[in-house]
Design a protein around this motif. Structure first.
Motif, PDB file in Angstrom:
ATOM      1  N   UNK A  88       0.568  -1.305  -0.071  1.00 12.34           N
ATOM      2  CA  UNK A  88      -0.012   0.118   0.018  1.00 12.34           C
ATOM      3  C   UNK A  88       0.929   1.208   0.059  1.00 12.34           C
ATOM      4  N   UNK A  89       0.545   2.112  -0.880  1.00 11.15           N
ATOM      5  CA  UNK A  89       1.142   3.485  -0.907  1.00 11.15           C
ATOM      6  C   UNK A  89       0.929   4.351   0.190  1.00 11.15           C
ATOM      7  N   UNK A  90       1.572   5.198   0.663  1.00 10.54           N
ATOM      8  CA  UNK A  90       1.581   5.937   1.667  1.00 10.54           C
ATOM      9  C   UNK A  90       0.406   7.205   1.335  1.00 10.54           C
ATOM     10  N   UNK A  91      -0.662   7.412   2.335  1.00 14.40           N
ATOM     11  CA  UNK A  91      -1.760   7.735   1.704  1.00 14.40           C
ATOM     12  C   UNK A  91      -1.468   9.609   1.620  1.00 14.40           C
ATOM     13  N   UNK A  92      -2.299  10.079   0.955  1.00 16.33           N
ATOM     14  CA  UNK A  92      -1.974  11.533   0.775  1.00 16.33           C
ATOM     15  C   UNK A  92      -2.007  12.275   2.130  1.00 16.33           C
TER      16      UNK A  92
END
Length: 435
Positions: A88-92
């Protein structure tokens, strides 16, 4: 600032510091409290394949049940791709928080150094993101952190880490020669700068010159050196969507692995990951095999739609590996190549190899939006030097891609290669078209 403004701000931070030293980065890392110092860290360097090798290890460790932070570069579409936990990419929102925290801490740090008459610290683009990543991983209580070097190794910001669990050095080639040197020896020495006393290093042993440099530095630092030799990989079988291979050495007894890729070069990257996981005792064989088989790493011989394959080859060695994979694709309906490159790469060597491969009946070029993009007139000059075949030139990647898709009729294959920035632009186009 909102997320988009912050992303634009970061993308415009200077990429390099003229003096090329990491001493300021090390001092700032200590000021931060050395986030991640208590975590298990895997440190990866190399010219080609380091991102893929990180991705394979991330999948293996995720399969083994760990919470894994991974910092890689470059990104393709979103800068958030560089910082992720498991898959999972870091969230905004987290990205904004980490940015603001580092920005605040840089100001506080400089207030301190000004009082002591020290030089002001202005993090480079890569350093800023690296410190954001380490704060994020620390705050998310990750078990393991995988770090990919940005450039070289010895002077890379990630080399502020003093005691990783294991280091990995992937294929070493002649790239960034203006910074790292123009010989295999000099570049290998820079990459081997990540080797730490007493910490095992797993590396690609296929180049004798590189092998000797890494082995020598490991010996100086009393580090176990484990080379993956070409003879240890056998029974490579290319399927329609995947590649099977066997690994036989001290750690694997003709164990069968599968990579979910069209790229032959991914066999070696997966084998390096498997070897690193076994040498460091970080995962068992079942998790290693399952994790490797389940890995998807974008723009590495990735089939983004039927008979449209995108690859991040961006230097001479990368293009050689790309050509090797294309040559084994079994396609008899004809191939089209969409190419672009950045001006500070050895683009003439890449074009020479691609033209002389005689694998592509049509070549299409498009100018990228990146400031370092090679312009159309120079691409035309170089292609004209190496081939008389049908080559078309367009002012943008969008135009070039649309034209290539019109020409891709029947079972023809479209290959896209030359730069990870090109891969990113094409992915942005195709992902946007599919929304």
């Amino acid at each position: 600032m909102n997320y988009k403004q912050i992303e634009n701000y970061i993308l415009n931070i200077p990429k390099f510091r003229p003096e090329g030293s990491i001493e300021q980065a090390r001092a700032f890392y200590e000021f931060l409290g050395k986030p991640g110092k208590d975590r298990t860290i895997v440190h990866v360097a190399g010219t080609n394949g380091k991102g893929s090798t990180c991705a394979y290890m991330n999948s293996v460790l995720t399969e083994a049940g760990y919470k894994v932070g991974m910092f890689t570069s470059p990104h393709l579409v979103s800068v958030r791709e560089r910082i992720r936990i498991n898959h999972a990419l870091i969230s905004e929102q987290e990205f904004i928080h980490c940015f603001q925290k580092i920005q605040e801490l840089v100001t506080r740090y400089n207030e301190r150094v000004w009082e002591q008459s020290y030089i002001e610290y202005l993090p480079t683009f890569y350093e800023f993101l690296f410190f954001m990543a380490m704060l994020y991983f620390e705050g998310q209580d990750t078990d393991i952190i995988i770090l990919e070097t940005g450039l070289g190794g010895r002077l890379d910001a990630t080399n502020v880490i003093s005691r990783p669990m294991v280091t990995v050095i992937t294929s070493v080639g002649l790239d960034h020669t203006d910074i790292l040197g123009d010989t295999y020896e000099s570049i290998a020495a820079e990459k081997a700068g990540i080797i730490k006393p007493g910490v095992p290093v797993i590396y690609d042993g296929s180049n004798e010159t590189v092998n000797a440099v890494i082995k020598g530095i490991a010996k100086e630092r009393n580090a176990q050196a484990v080379a993956l030799m070409p003879s240890e990989i056998s029974d490579v079988t290319v399927g329609d969507k995947s590649i099977d291979f066997c690994l036989h050495n001290k750690y694997y007894d003709n164990e069968l692995f599968c990579v979910n890729s069209h790229g032959l070069y991914q066999v070696k990257n997966a084998a390096l990951a498997a070897l690193a996981m076994k040498v460091s005792n970080m995962a068992d064989t079942a998790a290693i095999k399952e994790g490797i088989c389940g890995t998807i790493w974008k723009a590495r011989m990735q089939e983004i739609s039927r008979n449209v394959i995108i690859d991040g080859a961006h230097n001479d060695d990368g293009v050689n590996m790309f050509i090797e994979s294309v040559n084994r694709d079994g396609c008899d309906a004809g191939r089209i190549l969409l190419f672009s490159a950045v001006s500070d790469k050895h683009y003439e060597g890449m074009i020479d190899k691609l033209c002389n491969s005689c694998l592509f009946e049509i070549i299409i070029t498009g100018c990228m939006e990146d400031a370092r993009a090679l312009d159309g007139s120079e691409m035309k000059r170089v292609f004209s030097k190496y081939t008389e075949q049908n080559t078309e030139y367009y002012g943008s990647v969008r135009e070039a891609y649309d034209r290539a898709m019109k020409l891709k009729v029947g079972n023809k294959r479209l290959y896209i290669a030359g730069s990870l920035y090109l891969a990113g632009e094409v992915l942005a186009i195709t992902e946007g078209d599919n929304t």
